[in-house]
Design a protein around this motif. Sequence first.
Motif, PDB file in Angstrom:
ATOM      1  N   ASN A   1       0.864  -1.169   0.000  1.00  0.00           N
ATOM      2  CA  ASN A   1       0.000   0.000   0.000  1.00  0.00           C
ATOM      3  C   ASN A   1       0.909   1.229   0.000  1.00  0.00           C
ATOM      4  OD1 ASN A   1      -1.583   2.202   0.696  1.00  0.00           O
ATOM      5  ND2 ASN A   1      -2.957   0.971   1.966  1.00  0.00           N
ATOM      6  N   PRO A   2       0.847   2.060  -1.051  1.00  0.00           N
ATOM      7  CA  PRO A   2       1.770   3.202  -1.117  1.00  0.00           C
ATOM      8  C   PRO A   2       1.550   4.242  -0.022  1.00  0.00           C
ATOM      9  CG  PRO A   2       0.201   3.268  -2.929  1.00  0.00           C
ATOM     10  CD  PRO A   2      -0.017   1.979  -2.216  1.00  0.00           C
ATOM     11  N   ALA A   3       0.369   4.314   0.505  1.00  0.00           N
ATOM     12  CA  ALA A   3       0.092   5.315   1.533  1.00  0.00           C
ATOM     13  C   ALA A   3       0.634   4.895   2.902  1.00  0.00           C
ATOM     14  CB  ALA A   3      -1.412   5.570   1.629  1.00  0.00           C
ATOM     15  N   THR A   4       0.469   3.602   3.232  1.00  0.00           N
ATOM     16  CA  THR A   4       0.855   3.149   4.572  1.00  0.00           C
ATOM     17  C   THR A   4       2.094   2.269   4.580  1.00  0.00           C
ATOM     18  OG1 THR A   4      -0.553   1.190   4.426  1.00  0.00           O
ATOM     19  CG2 THR A   4      -1.553   3.201   5.303  1.00  0.00           C
ATOM     20  N   GLY A   5       2.431   1.673   3.436  1.00  0.00           N
ATOM     21  CA  GLY A   5       3.580   0.779   3.369  1.00  0.00           C
ATOM     22  C   GLY A   5       3.268  -0.634   3.828  1.00  0.00           C
ATOM     23  N   VAL A   6       2.022  -0.917   4.158  1.00  0.00           N
ATOM     24  CA  VAL A   6       1.612  -2.240   4.618  1.00  0.00           C
ATOM     25  C   VAL A   6       1.574  -3.200   3.438  1.00  0.00           C
ATOM     26  CG1 VAL A   6      -0.269  -3.534   5.699  1.00  0.00           C
ATOM     27  CG2 VAL A   6       0.267  -1.237   6.484  1.00  0.00           C
ATOM     28  N   ALA A   7       2.129  -4.408   3.634  1.00  0.00           N
ATOM     29  CA  ALA A   7       2.107  -5.434   2.583  1.00  0.00           C
ATOM     30  C   ALA A   7       0.689  -5.980   2.441  1.00  0.00           C
ATOM     31  CB  ALA A   7       3.069  -6.556   2.926  1.00  0.00           C
ATOM     32  N   LEU A   8       0.289  -6.262   1.193  1.00  0.00           N
ATOM     33  CA  LEU A   8      -1.015  -6.854   0.950  1.00  0.00           C
ATOM     34  C   LEU A   8      -0.908  -7.876  -0.164  1.00  0.00           C
ATOM     35  CD1 LEU A   8      -2.515  -5.205  -1.745  1.00  0.00           C
ATOM     36  CD2 LEU A   8      -2.153  -3.424  -0.074  1.00  0.00           C
ATOM     37  N   LYS A   9      -1.824  -8.828  -0.137  1.00  0.00           N
ATOM     38  CA  LYS A   9      -1.817  -9.894  -1.140  1.00  0.00           C
ATOM     39  C   LYS A   9      -2.654  -9.458  -2.332  1.00  0.00           C
ATOM     40  CE  LYS A   9      -1.246 -13.637   2.148  1.00  0.00           C
ATOM     41  NZ  LYS A   9      -1.846 -14.835   2.747  1.00  0.00           N
ATOM     42  N   ILE A  10      -2.082  -9.594  -3.529  1.00  0.00           N
ATOM     43  CA  ILE A  10      -2.803  -9.306  -4.764  1.00  0.00           C
ATOM     44  C   ILE A  10      -3.130 -10.660  -5.391  1.00  0.00           C
ATOM     45  CG2 ILE A  10      -2.713  -8.197  -7.025  1.00  0.00           C
ATOM     46  CD1 ILE A  10      -0.595  -6.277  -5.803  1.00  0.00           C
ATOM     47  N   PRO A  11      -4.411 -10.983  -5.583  1.00  0.00           N
ATOM     48  CA  PRO A  11      -4.771 -12.303  -6.103  1.00  0.00           C
ATOM     49  C   PRO A  11      -4.402 -12.464  -7.578  1.00  0.00           C
ATOM     50  CG  PRO A  11      -6.716 -10.933  -5.882  1.00  0.00           C
ATOM     51  CD  PRO A  11      -5.579 -10.165  -5.297  1.00  0.00           C
ATOM     52  N   ALA A  12      -4.316 -13.724  -8.011  1.00  0.00           N
ATOM     53  CA  ALA A  12      -4.066 -14.022  -9.417  1.00  0.00           C
ATOM     54  C   ALA A  12      -5.231 -13.510 -10.248  1.00  0.00           C
ATOM     55  CB  ALA A  12      -3.910 -15.524  -9.606  1.00  0.00           C
ATOM     56  N   SER A  13      -4.959 -13.125 -11.491  1.00  0.00           N
ATOM     57  CA  SER A  13      -6.015 -12.614 -12.358  1.00  0.00           C
ATOM     58  C   SER A  13      -5.694 -12.907 -13.817  1.00  0.00           C
ATOM     59  CB  SER A  13      -6.203 -11.106 -12.154  1.00  0.00           C
ATOM     60  OG  SER A  13      -5.024 -10.424 -12.511  1.00  0.00           O
ATOM     61  N   THR A  14      -6.697 -12.787 -14.637  1.00  0.00           N
ATOM     62  CA  THR A  14      -6.536 -12.909 -16.080  1.00  0.00           C
ATOM     63  C   THR A  14      -6.829 -11.541 -16.675  1.00  0.00           C
ATOM     64  OG1 THR A  14      -7.282 -15.199 -15.985  1.00  0.00           O
ATOM     65  CG2 THR A  14      -7.305 -14.152 -18.137  1.00  0.00           C
ATOM     66  N   VAL A  15      -5.912 -11.058 -17.520  1.00  0.00           N
ATOM     67  CA  VAL A  15      -6.047  -9.720 -18.088  1.00  0.00           C
ATOM     68  C   VAL A  15      -5.981  -9.782 -19.613  1.00  0.00           C
ATOM     69  CG1 VAL A  15      -5.090  -8.554 -16.077  1.00  0.00           C
ATOM     70  CG2 VAL A  15      -3.571  -9.301 -17.884  1.00  0.00           C
ATOM     71  N   PRO A  16      -6.647  -8.855 -20.301  1.00  0.00           N
ATOM     72  CA  PRO A  16      -6.527  -8.806 -21.760  1.00  0.00           C
ATOM     73  C   PRO A  16      -5.168  -8.230 -22.151  1.00  0.00           C
ATOM     74  CG  PRO A  16      -7.948  -7.056 -20.995  1.00  0.00           C
ATOM     75  CD  PRO A  16      -7.593  -7.878 -19.797  1.00  0.00           C
ATOM     76  N   LYS A  17      -4.652  -8.688 -23.291  1.00  0.00           N
ATOM     77  CA  LYS A  17      -3.351  -8.230 -23.757  1.00  0.00           C
ATOM     78  C   LYS A  17      -3.430  -7.989 -25.266  1.00  0.00           C
ATOM     79  CE  LYS A  17       1.505  -9.478 -23.606  1.00  0.00           C
ATOM     80  NZ  LYS A  17       2.485 -10.483 -23.216  1.00  0.00           N
ATOM     81  N   PHE A  18      -2.796  -6.909 -25.713  1.00  0.00           N
ATOM     82  CA  PHE A  18      -2.721  -6.605 -27.141  1.00  0.00           C
ATOM     83  C   PHE A  18      -1.258  -6.478 -27.523  1.00  0.00           C
ATOM     84  CE2 PHE A  18      -2.269  -3.490 -30.584  1.00  0.00           C
ATOM     85  CZ  PHE A  18      -2.999  -4.131 -31.568  1.00  0.00           C
ATOM     86  N   VAL A  19      -0.875  -7.171 -28.594  1.00  0.00           N
ATOM     87  CA  VAL A  19       0.484  -7.083 -29.115  1.00  0.00           C
ATOM     88  C   VAL A  19       0.370  -6.514 -30.534  1.00  0.00           C
ATOM     89  CG1 VAL A  19       2.569  -8.349 -29.710  1.00  0.00           C
ATOM     90  CG2 VAL A  19       1.201  -9.063 -27.752  1.00  0.00           C
ATOM     91  N   ALA A  20       0.996  -5.381 -30.777  1.00  0.00           N
ATOM     92  CA  ALA A  20       0.919  -4.732 -32.085  1.00  0.00           C
ATOM     93  C   ALA A  20       1.642  -5.555 -33.138  1.00  0.00           C
ATOM     94  CB  ALA A  20       1.518  -3.339 -32.004  1.00  0.00           C
ATOM     95  N   GLY A  21       1.079  -5.571 -34.356  1.00  0.00           N
ATOM     96  CA  GLY A  21       1.686  -6.273 -35.478  1.00  0.00           C
ATOM     97  C   GLY A  21       2.774  -5.431 -36.130  1.00  0.00           C
TER      98      GLY A  21
END
Length: 100
Positions: A62-82
Amino acid sequence: MNRAELVEILASKNDLSKAATNAVLDTLIETIQTAVKKGDVVQLVGFGTFKSAKRAARTGKNPATGVALKIPASTVPKFVAGAKFKAAVDPKAAKRKAGK
């Protein structure tokens, strides 16, 4: 450029109404989103590739407090330019790459 400007340009270049062009654009976006959501790859040769990528779970801070937190796994869209798209945006880089 926003969606309305894109629809206007596509309509004028293809002699279509703005309503028809907007419907085609909606269908294109919906089709790409549905395919990527299923895990398929949508490749438009010369433009680019749309796909989904998995991000592993990780620990963030957390940038405000510096406390560590867990970020869960996720699926994200991705674009790769030709290659053609990259060359249109930066012709000098395309020339450098071709010279190698």
